[in-house]
Design an enzyme around this catalytic site. Structure first.
Site, PDB file in Angstrom:
ATOM      1  N   ASN A  85       0.552  -1.485  -0.008  1.00  0.00           N
ATOM      2  CA  ASN A  85       0.380   0.003  -0.023  1.00  0.00           C
ATOM      3  C   ASN A  85       1.077   0.959  -0.050  1.00  0.00           C
ATOM      4  O   ASN A  85       1.731   1.224   0.810  1.00  0.00           O
ATOM      5  CB  ASN A  85      -1.072   0.339   1.251  1.00  0.00           C
ATOM      6  CG  ASN A  85      -1.380   0.804   1.284  1.00  0.00           C
ATOM      7  OD1 ASN A  85      -1.656   2.412   0.569  1.00  0.00           O
ATOM      8  ND2 ASN A  85      -2.543   1.268   1.885  1.00  0.00           N
ATOM      9  N   SER A 104      -0.784  14.253 -15.684  1.00  0.00           N
ATOM     10  CA  SER A 104      -2.178  13.694 -15.989  1.00  0.00           C
ATOM     11  C   SER A 104      -2.354  15.302 -16.520  1.00  0.00           C
ATOM     12  O   SER A 104      -1.939  16.343 -16.293  1.00  0.00           O
ATOM     13  CB  SER A 104      -3.955  13.677 -15.528  1.00  0.00           C
ATOM     14  OG  SER A 104      -4.910  14.147 -15.810  1.00  0.00           O
ATOM     15  N   TYR A 111      -8.732  15.758  -7.667  1.00  0.00           N
ATOM     16  CA  TYR A 111      -7.371  14.192  -8.357  1.00  0.00           C
ATOM     17  C   TYR A 111      -6.614  15.069  -9.223  1.00  0.00           C
ATOM     18  O   TYR A 111      -5.349  15.015  -9.590  1.00  0.00           O
ATOM     19  CB  TYR A 111      -8.730  13.710  -9.710  1.00  0.00           C
ATOM     20  CG  TYR A 111      -7.844  12.993  -9.927  1.00  0.00           C
ATOM     21  CD1 TYR A 111      -7.008  12.086 -10.178  1.00  0.00           C
ATOM     22  CD2 TYR A 111      -7.621  13.585 -11.750  1.00  0.00           C
ATOM     23  CE1 TYR A 111      -5.922  11.499 -11.576  1.00  0.00           C
ATOM     24  CE2 TYR A 111      -6.545  12.606 -12.458  1.00  0.00           C
ATOM     25  CZ  TYR A 111      -6.122  11.704 -12.191  1.00  0.00           C
ATOM     26  OH  TYR A 111      -5.642  10.988 -13.382  1.00  0.00           O
ATOM     27  N   ALA A 155      -5.337  18.514  -8.402  1.00  0.00           N
ATOM     28  CA  ALA A 155      -4.546  19.297  -7.186  1.00  0.00           C
ATOM     29  C   ALA A 155      -3.693  18.058  -6.705  1.00  0.00           C
ATOM     30  O   ALA A 155      -2.770  19.106  -7.052  1.00  0.00           O
ATOM     31  CB  ALA A 155      -5.915  19.384  -6.263  1.00  0.00           C
ATOM     32  N   SER A 156      -3.752  17.141  -7.166  1.00  0.00           N
ATOM     33  CA  SER A 156      -3.091  16.305  -6.397  1.00  0.00           C
ATOM     34  C   SER A 156      -2.200  15.909  -7.823  1.00  0.00           C
ATOM     35  O   SER A 156      -0.479  15.638  -7.614  1.00  0.00           O
ATOM     36  CB  SER A 156      -3.748  14.711  -6.570  1.00  0.00           C
ATOM     37  OG  SER A 156      -4.552  14.298  -7.431  1.00  0.00           O
ATOM     38  N   LYS A 157      -2.055  15.792  -9.314  1.00  0.00           N
ATOM     39  CA  LYS A 157      -1.671  16.123 -10.585  1.00  0.00           C
ATOM     40  C   LYS A 157      -0.865  16.677 -10.512  1.00  0.00           C
ATOM     41  O   LYS A 157       0.129  16.823 -10.846  1.00  0.00           O
ATOM     42  CB  LYS A 157      -1.975  15.853 -11.030  1.00  0.00           C
ATOM     43  CG  LYS A 157      -2.749  14.367 -11.051  1.00  0.00           C
ATOM     44  CD  LYS A 157      -1.976  13.203 -11.106  1.00  0.00           C
ATOM     45  CE  LYS A 157      -2.063  11.825 -11.465  1.00  0.00           C
ATOM     46  NZ  LYS A 157      -1.391  10.396 -11.147  1.00  0.00           N
TER      47      LYS A 157
HETATM   48  N1  LIG Z   1      -7.028   6.320 -17.483  1.00  0.00           N
HETATM   49  C1  LIG Z   1      -7.089   7.533 -18.172  1.00  0.00           C
HETATM   50  O1  LIG Z   1      -7.570   8.262 -18.364  1.00  0.00           O
HETATM   51  C2  LIG Z   1      -5.663   8.736 -17.157  1.00  0.00           C
HETATM   52  C3  LIG Z   1      -5.598   9.738 -17.510  1.00  0.00           C
HETATM   53  C4  LIG Z   1      -5.209  10.144 -17.171  1.00  0.00           C
HETATM   54  C5  LIG Z   1      -3.986  10.340 -16.298  1.00  0.00           C
HETATM   55  N2  LIG Z   1      -3.982   8.786 -15.650  1.00  0.00           N
HETATM   56  C6  LIG Z   1      -2.927   8.327 -14.382  1.00  0.00           C
HETATM   57  O2  LIG Z   1      -2.451   7.520 -14.704  1.00  0.00           O
HETATM   58  C7  LIG Z   1      -1.760   6.746 -13.963  1.00  0.00           C
HETATM   59  C8  LIG Z   1      -2.001   5.135 -14.502  1.00  0.00           C
HETATM   60  O3  LIG Z   1      -3.933   4.708 -14.094  1.00  0.00           O
HETATM   61  P1  LIG Z   1      -4.388   3.428 -15.270  1.00  0.00           P
HETATM   62  O4  LIG Z   1      -5.127   3.946 -16.356  1.00  0.00           O
HETATM   63  O5  LIG Z   1      -3.471   2.184 -15.464  1.00  0.00           O
HETATM   64  O6  LIG Z   1      -5.422   2.991 -13.410  1.00  0.00           O
HETATM   65  P2  LIG Z   1      -5.722   1.243 -13.831  1.00  0.00           P
HETATM   66  O7  LIG Z   1      -6.863   2.048 -12.373  1.00  0.00           O
HETATM   67  O8  LIG Z   1      -5.444   0.807 -14.254  1.00  0.00           O
HETATM   68  O9  LIG Z   1      -4.008   1.393 -12.585  1.00  0.00           O
HETATM   69  C9  LIG Z   1      -3.713   2.452 -11.283  1.00  0.00           C
HETATM   70  C10 LIG Z   1      -3.107   1.334 -10.409  1.00  0.00           C
HETATM   71  O10 LIG Z   1      -2.663   1.581  -9.325  1.00  0.00           O
HETATM   72  C11 LIG Z   1      -3.047   1.124  -8.459  1.00  0.00           C
HETATM   73  N3  LIG Z   1      -2.920   1.464  -6.903  1.00  0.00           N
HETATM   74  C12 LIG Z   1      -4.375   2.363  -6.347  1.00  0.00           C
HETATM   75  N4  LIG Z   1      -3.833   3.179  -5.118  1.00  0.00           N
HETATM   76  C13 LIG Z   1      -2.884   1.769  -4.173  1.00  0.00           C
HETATM   77  C14 LIG Z   1      -1.368   2.246  -3.351  1.00  0.00           C
HETATM   78  N5  LIG Z   1      -2.286   2.944  -2.315  1.00  0.00           N
HETATM   79  N6  LIG Z   1      -1.027   1.426  -3.011  1.00  0.00           N
HETATM   80  C15 LIG Z   1      -0.529   0.249  -4.135  1.00  0.00           C
HETATM   81  N7  LIG Z   1      -1.191   0.368  -5.623  1.00  0.00           N
HETATM   82  C16 LIG Z   1      -2.199   1.603  -5.683  1.00  0.00           C
HETATM   83  C17 LIG Z   1      -3.891   0.139  -8.668  1.00  0.00           C
HETATM   84  O11 LIG Z   1      -4.225  -1.226  -7.864  1.00  0.00           O
HETATM   85  C18 LIG Z   1      -4.301  -0.246 -10.275  1.00  0.00           C
HETATM   86  O12 LIG Z   1      -3.125  -1.136 -10.684  1.00  0.00           O
HETATM   87  C19 LIG Z   1      -2.264   7.137 -12.620  1.00  0.00           C
HETATM   88  O13 LIG Z   1      -1.003   7.457 -12.397  1.00  0.00           O
HETATM   89  C20 LIG Z   1      -3.715   7.929 -12.799  1.00  0.00           C
HETATM   90  O14 LIG Z   1      -3.914   8.486 -12.679  1.00  0.00           O
HETATM   91  C21 LIG Z   1      -4.883   8.278 -16.297  1.00  0.00           C
END
Ligand SMILES: NC(=O)c1ccc[n+]([C@@H]2O[C@H](COP(=O)([O-])OP(=O)(O)OC[C@H]3O[C@@H](n4cnc5c(N)ncnc54)[C@H](O)[C@@H]3O)[C@@H](O)[C@H]2O)c1
Length: 251
Positions: A59, A139, A152, A154-156
């Site tokens: 985690n 993002s 979201y 703000a965090s990014k």
């Molecule tokens: N999918 C989109 O449209 C998009 C767009 C812009 C940015 N992003 C960013 O891209 C990155 C990847 O996203 P994704 O689309 O592959 O999402 P996803 O949900 O498929 O994967 C995210 C992974 O993070 C893991 N995770 C979450 N909280 C956790 C924790 N506390 N400890 C350990 N692992 C944890 C989850 O288990 C998951 O496997 C993220 O940072 C997301 O914010 C995604």
């Protein structure tokens, strides 16, 4: 791209983008410490690359667990050259007056504080080697926010600021720090940005795909390509950069 013999840590390794990043590192001969809360989806890779892959359930909001995961990777694979912070969570679009403090803190904890924790843990290894590459997935919503994604975005934004702060701080040690801004990407997360928190029928098509000038959702492969490029010596003069892989969404 010379990545053989490099050791990469990938967080969010079990997710849509993270797993493809892990696969691409492994295919190019790098070894990987794959970190995620949910590691079930990584079993096939663990069987295929027993020498190169260490899967660690962790985690990322827990300080001690993060330190343990980084140490375990270094002990098993010998060094740490690359950190790809891919893990993240979405926010269901919510008007600010209805966002609870608990939700705000949870989103900040995973999307930005975890990036601080993993970076802090890998830097001593990289400083000793006098080389390293850290890549943070932020993002494009930081530049082009959608309504209701307040926490979201703000965090990014905090992650992009941390990227630049560390890029200047770590440049004397030849440690590069860059960020990638994905546009709407074809993973499970995309549907979670809607007000209901789950994909609402044709949302992906009607809202997200249509918002991308190049006309397609971003694939995990497109993000992984950029992560690998920024990891490699091809990008050796890039630090503090924020690279949009967004099909033009940020224009
Ligand atoms: N999918 C989109 O449209 C998009 C767009 C812009 C940015 N992003 C960013 O891209 C990155 C990847 O996203 P994704 O689309 O592959 O999402 P996803 O949900 O498929 O994967 C995210 C992974 O993070 C893991 N995770 C979450 N909280 C956790 C924790 N506390 N400890 C350990 N692992 C944890 C989850 O288990 C998951 O496997 C993220 O940072 C997301 O914010 C995604």
């Amino acid at each position: 791209m010379e990545l053989a013999k490099k050791v990469a840590i990938v967080t969010g390794a079990g997710g849509g983008m993270g797993k493809v990043v892990v696969e691409q590192f492994l295919e190019r001969g790098a070894s990987v410490g794959a970190i995620d809360l949910h590691i079930d989806g990584l079993e096939d890779l663990a069987g295929k690359y027993p020498q190169q892959l260490v899967v660690i359930q962790c985690n990322l909001t827990d300080e001690k667990s993060v330190e343990h995961a980084i140490k375990k990777t270094a002990e098993n694979l010998g060094r740490i050259d690359i950190l790809a912070n891919v893990a993240g969570i979405a926010q269901a679009a919510t008007d600010i007056e209805h966002v609870s403090l608990a939700d705000w803190e949870r989103i900040m904890a995973i999307n930005s504080t975890a990036v601080f924790l993993t970076s802090r843990a890998v830097v001593p290894y990289m400083k000793q080697q006098k080389s390293g590459s850290i890549i943070n997935i932020a993002s494009v919503s930081v530049d082009r926010p959608r309504p209701g994604l307040n926490a979201y975005v703000a965090s990014k934004g905090a992650t992009i600021s941390l990227t630049k702060a560390l890029a200047i701080e770590l440049a004397p040690y030849n440690i590069r720090v860059n960020a990638i801004n994905p546009g709407p990407a074809d993973t499970k997360m995309l549907g979670e940005f809607t007000a209901s928190g789950s994909d609402e029928g044709d949302t992906k098509e009607n809202i997200f795909r249509k918002s991308v000038p190049l006309g397609e959702l971003i694939t995990p492969e497109a993000i992984a390509n950029c992560v690998l490029y920024l990891s490699s010596d091809l990008a050796k003069m890039m630090t503090g950069s924020v690279v949009n892989v967004d099909g033009g969404r940020g224009i």
